[in-house]
Design a protein around this motif. Structure first.
Motif, PDB file in Angstrom:
ATOM      1  N   THR A 105       6.771  -8.772 -13.147  1.00  0.00           N
ATOM      2  CA  THR A 105       7.005  -7.443 -12.858  1.00  0.00           C
ATOM      3  C   THR A 105       6.429  -6.303 -13.733  1.00  0.00           C
ATOM      4  OG1 THR A 105       9.218  -8.179 -11.774  1.00  0.00           O
ATOM      5  CG2 THR A 105       8.939  -5.925 -12.209  1.00  0.00           C
ATOM      6  N   GLN A 106       6.549  -6.623 -14.914  1.00  0.00           N
ATOM      7  CA  GLN A 106       5.830  -5.666 -15.765  1.00  0.00           C
ATOM      8  C   GLN A 106       4.263  -5.498 -15.441  1.00  0.00           C
ATOM      9  OE1 GLN A 106       6.246  -6.835 -20.010  1.00  0.00           O
ATOM     10  NE2 GLN A 106       8.684  -7.107 -19.598  1.00  0.00           N
ATOM     11  N   SER A 107       3.656  -6.737 -15.333  1.00  0.00           N
ATOM     12  CA  SER A 107       2.266  -6.383 -14.822  1.00  0.00           C
ATOM     13  C   SER A 107       1.970  -5.580 -13.670  1.00  0.00           C
ATOM     14  CB  SER A 107       1.727  -7.875 -14.697  1.00  0.00           C
ATOM     15  OG  SER A 107       1.686  -8.784 -15.774  1.00  0.00           O
ATOM     16  N   VAL A 108       2.632  -5.922 -12.636  1.00  0.00           N
ATOM     17  CA  VAL A 108       2.393  -5.040 -11.338  1.00  0.00           C
ATOM     18  C   VAL A 108       2.682  -3.513 -11.731  1.00  0.00           C
ATOM     19  CG1 VAL A 108       3.420  -4.612  -8.980  1.00  0.00           C
ATOM     20  CG2 VAL A 108       2.813  -6.844  -9.848  1.00  0.00           C
ATOM     21  N   LEU A 109       3.802  -3.239 -12.701  1.00  0.00           N
ATOM     22  CA  LEU A 109       4.163  -1.918 -12.660  1.00  0.00           C
ATOM     23  C   LEU A 109       3.248  -1.121 -13.682  1.00  0.00           C
ATOM     24  CD1 LEU A 109       8.290  -2.040 -13.391  1.00  0.00           C
ATOM     25  CD2 LEU A 109       6.831  -1.319 -11.319  1.00  0.00           C
ATOM     26  N   HIS A 110       2.544  -2.026 -14.506  1.00  0.00           N
ATOM     27  CA  HIS A 110       1.386  -1.436 -15.318  1.00  0.00           C
ATOM     28  C   HIS A 110       0.262  -0.986 -14.550  1.00  0.00           C
ATOM     29  CE1 HIS A 110      -0.920  -0.970 -18.939  1.00  0.00           C
ATOM     30  NE2 HIS A 110      -1.831  -1.532 -18.300  1.00  0.00           N
ATOM     31  N   LEU A 111      -0.237  -1.874 -13.577  1.00  0.00           N
ATOM     32  CA  LEU A 111      -1.028  -1.778 -12.661  1.00  0.00           C
ATOM     33  C   LEU A 111      -1.036  -0.486 -11.660  1.00  0.00           C
ATOM     34  CD1 LEU A 111      -2.134  -5.511 -11.958  1.00  0.00           C
ATOM     35  CD2 LEU A 111      -3.490  -3.589 -13.429  1.00  0.00           C
ATOM     36  N   THR A 112       0.131  -0.159 -11.574  1.00  0.00           N
ATOM     37  CA  THR A 112       0.269   0.907 -10.464  1.00  0.00           C
ATOM     38  C   THR A 112       0.839   2.252 -11.156  1.00  0.00           C
ATOM     39  OG1 THR A 112       2.837   0.299 -10.153  1.00  0.00           O
ATOM     40  CG2 THR A 112       0.993  -0.704  -8.798  1.00  0.00           C
ATOM     41  N   VAL A 113       1.011   2.479 -12.272  1.00  0.00           N
ATOM     42  CA  VAL A 113       1.413   3.506 -13.025  1.00  0.00           C
ATOM     43  C   VAL A 113       0.711   4.682 -12.726  1.00  0.00           C
ATOM     44  CG1 VAL A 113       0.212   3.488 -15.249  1.00  0.00           C
ATOM     45  CG2 VAL A 113       2.380   4.313 -15.191  1.00  0.00           C
TER      46      VAL A 113
ATOM     47  N   ILE B 157      -0.528   5.586  -9.832  1.00  0.00           N
ATOM     48  CA  ILE B 157      -0.403   5.837  -8.455  1.00  0.00           C
ATOM     49  C   ILE B 157       0.822   5.985  -7.932  1.00  0.00           C
ATOM     50  CG2 ILE B 157      -2.669   5.163  -7.662  1.00  0.00           C
ATOM     51  CD1 ILE B 157      -1.096   2.813  -6.592  1.00  0.00           C
ATOM     52  N   SER B 158       2.005   5.998  -9.185  1.00  0.00           N
ATOM     53  CA  SER B 158       3.352   6.008  -9.029  1.00  0.00           C
ATOM     54  C   SER B 158       3.805   7.260  -8.133  1.00  0.00           C
ATOM     55  CB  SER B 158       4.008   6.000 -10.129  1.00  0.00           C
ATOM     56  OG  SER B 158       5.359   5.922 -10.116  1.00  0.00           O
ATOM     57  N   GLY B 159       4.609   7.202  -7.294  1.00  0.00           N
ATOM     58  CA  GLY B 159       5.237   8.267  -6.318  1.00  0.00           C
ATOM     59  C   GLY B 159       4.227   8.620  -5.137  1.00  0.00           C
ATOM     60  N   SER B 160       3.265   7.716  -5.089  1.00  0.00           N
ATOM     61  CA  SER B 160       2.084   8.008  -3.806  1.00  0.00           C
ATOM     62  C   SER B 160       2.660   7.555  -2.360  1.00  0.00           C
ATOM     63  CB  SER B 160       0.591   7.570  -4.274  1.00  0.00           C
ATOM     64  OG  SER B 160       0.850   6.226  -4.295  1.00  0.00           O
ATOM     65  N   ASN B 161       3.813   6.696  -2.334  1.00  0.00           N
ATOM     66  CA  ASN B 161       4.126   6.250  -1.068  1.00  0.00           C
ATOM     67  C   ASN B 161       3.184   5.231  -0.496  1.00  0.00           C
ATOM     68  OD1 ASN B 161       6.676   7.755  -1.009  1.00  0.00           O
ATOM     69  ND2 ASN B 161       5.553   9.487  -0.274  1.00  0.00           N
ATOM     70  N   ARG B 162       2.542   4.751  -1.740  1.00  0.00           N
ATOM     71  CA  ARG B 162       1.512   3.833  -0.951  1.00  0.00           C
ATOM     72  C   ARG B 162       2.386   2.174  -1.138  1.00  0.00           C
ATOM     73  NH1 ARG B 162      -4.159   5.121  -3.871  1.00  0.00           N
ATOM     74  NH2 ARG B 162      -4.139   7.132  -3.459  1.00  0.00           N
ATOM     75  N   ASN B 163       1.676   1.321  -0.257  1.00  0.00           N
ATOM     76  CA  ASN B 163       2.233  -0.050  -0.304  1.00  0.00           C
ATOM     77  C   ASN B 163       1.194  -0.872  -1.067  1.00  0.00           C
ATOM     78  OD1 ASN B 163       3.580  -2.085   1.267  1.00  0.00           O
ATOM     79  ND2 ASN B 163       1.548  -2.941   2.000  1.00  0.00           N
ATOM     80  N   ILE B 164       2.202  -1.874  -2.040  1.00  0.00           N
ATOM     81  CA  ILE B 164       1.751  -2.769  -2.805  1.00  0.00           C
ATOM     82  C   ILE B 164       1.677  -4.047  -2.244  1.00  0.00           C
ATOM     83  CG2 ILE B 164       2.261  -3.553  -4.955  1.00  0.00           C
ATOM     84  CD1 ILE B 164       1.099  -0.709  -4.960  1.00  0.00           C
TER      85      ILE B 164
ATOM     86  N   GLU C 294      13.549  -8.243  -7.976  1.00  0.00           N
ATOM     87  CA  GLU C 294      13.376  -7.167  -8.911  1.00  0.00           C
ATOM     88  C   GLU C 294      12.145  -6.502  -9.043  1.00  0.00           C
ATOM     89  OE1 GLU C 294      13.496  -8.029 -13.739  1.00  0.00           O
ATOM     90  OE2 GLU C 294      11.610  -8.721 -12.771  1.00  0.00           O
ATOM     91  N   LEU C 295      11.112  -7.073  -8.603  1.00  0.00           N
ATOM     92  CA  LEU C 295       9.764  -6.365  -8.258  1.00  0.00           C
ATOM     93  C   LEU C 295      10.055  -5.216  -6.970  1.00  0.00           C
ATOM     94  CD1 LEU C 295       6.985  -5.446  -8.916  1.00  0.00           C
ATOM     95  CD2 LEU C 295       6.150  -7.408  -7.319  1.00  0.00           C
ATOM     96  N   VAL C 296      10.506  -5.795  -6.077  1.00  0.00           N
ATOM     97  CA  VAL C 296      10.798  -4.872  -4.763  1.00  0.00           C
ATOM     98  C   VAL C 296      11.720  -3.869  -5.308  1.00  0.00           C
ATOM     99  CG1 VAL C 296      11.766  -4.775  -2.556  1.00  0.00           C
ATOM    100  CG2 VAL C 296      10.235  -6.681  -3.251  1.00  0.00           C
ATOM    101  N   SER C 297      12.803  -3.964  -6.017  1.00  0.00           N
ATOM    102  CA  SER C 297      13.629  -2.994  -6.448  1.00  0.00           C
ATOM    103  C   SER C 297      12.888  -1.736  -7.225  1.00  0.00           C
ATOM    104  CB  SER C 297      14.768  -3.527  -7.089  1.00  0.00           C
ATOM    105  OG  SER C 297      15.647  -4.255  -6.261  1.00  0.00           O
TER     106      SER C 297
ATOM    107  N   PHE D 288       7.398   3.422  -3.674  1.00  0.00           N
ATOM    108  CA  PHE D 288       6.226   2.166  -3.264  1.00  0.00           C
ATOM    109  C   PHE D 288       6.825   1.677  -2.118  1.00  0.00           C
ATOM    110  CE2 PHE D 288       4.336   2.721  -7.525  1.00  0.00           C
ATOM    111  CZ  PHE D 288       3.138   3.194  -7.206  1.00  0.00           C
ATOM    112  N   THR D 289       6.053   0.884  -1.170  1.00  0.00           N
ATOM    113  CA  THR D 289       6.545   0.066  -0.453  1.00  0.00           C
ATOM    114  C   THR D 289       5.906  -1.205  -0.858  1.00  0.00           C
ATOM    115  OG1 THR D 289       4.749   0.441   1.261  1.00  0.00           O
ATOM    116  CG2 THR D 289       6.792   1.550   1.774  1.00  0.00           C
ATOM    117  N   TYR D 290       6.552  -2.457  -0.085  1.00  0.00           N
ATOM    118  CA  TYR D 290       6.024  -3.557  -0.685  1.00  0.00           C
ATOM    119  C   TYR D 290       5.633  -4.653   0.502  1.00  0.00           C
ATOM    120  CZ  TYR D 290       6.137  -8.307  -2.543  1.00  0.00           C
ATOM    121  OH  TYR D 290       5.957  -9.629  -3.004  1.00  0.00           O
ATOM    122  N   THR D 291       4.760  -5.418   0.448  1.00  0.00           N
ATOM    123  CA  THR D 291       4.499  -6.571   1.248  1.00  0.00           C
ATOM    124  C   THR D 291       4.063  -7.741   0.269  1.00  0.00           C
ATOM    125  OG1 THR D 291       3.572  -5.187   3.052  1.00  0.00           O
ATOM    126  CG2 THR D 291       2.894  -7.283   3.228  1.00  0.00           C
TER     127      THR D 291
END
Length: 67
Positions: free
Chosen positions: A14-22, A24-31, A41-44, A51-54
């Motif tokens: 989860t830390q890794s994904v959040l670090h990679l997306t910092v 573009i945070s708040g951009s309403n993109r899909n991860i 935990e990651l989806v939350s 973000f949305t998640y797939t």
């Protein structure tokens, strides 16, 4: 980049994904992630950051077997 105390309590994937997306945070993109990074935990956390998640959620203890 340093992690906030709140983020240090999260799992390493989860830390890794959040670090990679910092950036573009708040951009309403899909991860999209694979099974290794996927967790409830990651989806939350991604939802909190707009973000949305797939991704795949197989063999995860947080997901009931009936699902």
């Amino acid at each position: 980049m340093t992690l906030f105390d709140e983020e240090r309590k999260l799992t390493k994937p989860t830390q890794s994904v959040l670090h990679l997306t910092v950036l573009i945070s708040g951009s309403n993109r899909n991860i999209k992630t694979d099974n290794w990074f996927s967790s409830v935990e990651l989806v939350s956390e991604l939802g909190r950051r707009q973000f949305t998640y797939t991704g795949t959620l197989k063999n995860k203890k947080e997901v009931s077997k009936q699902f």
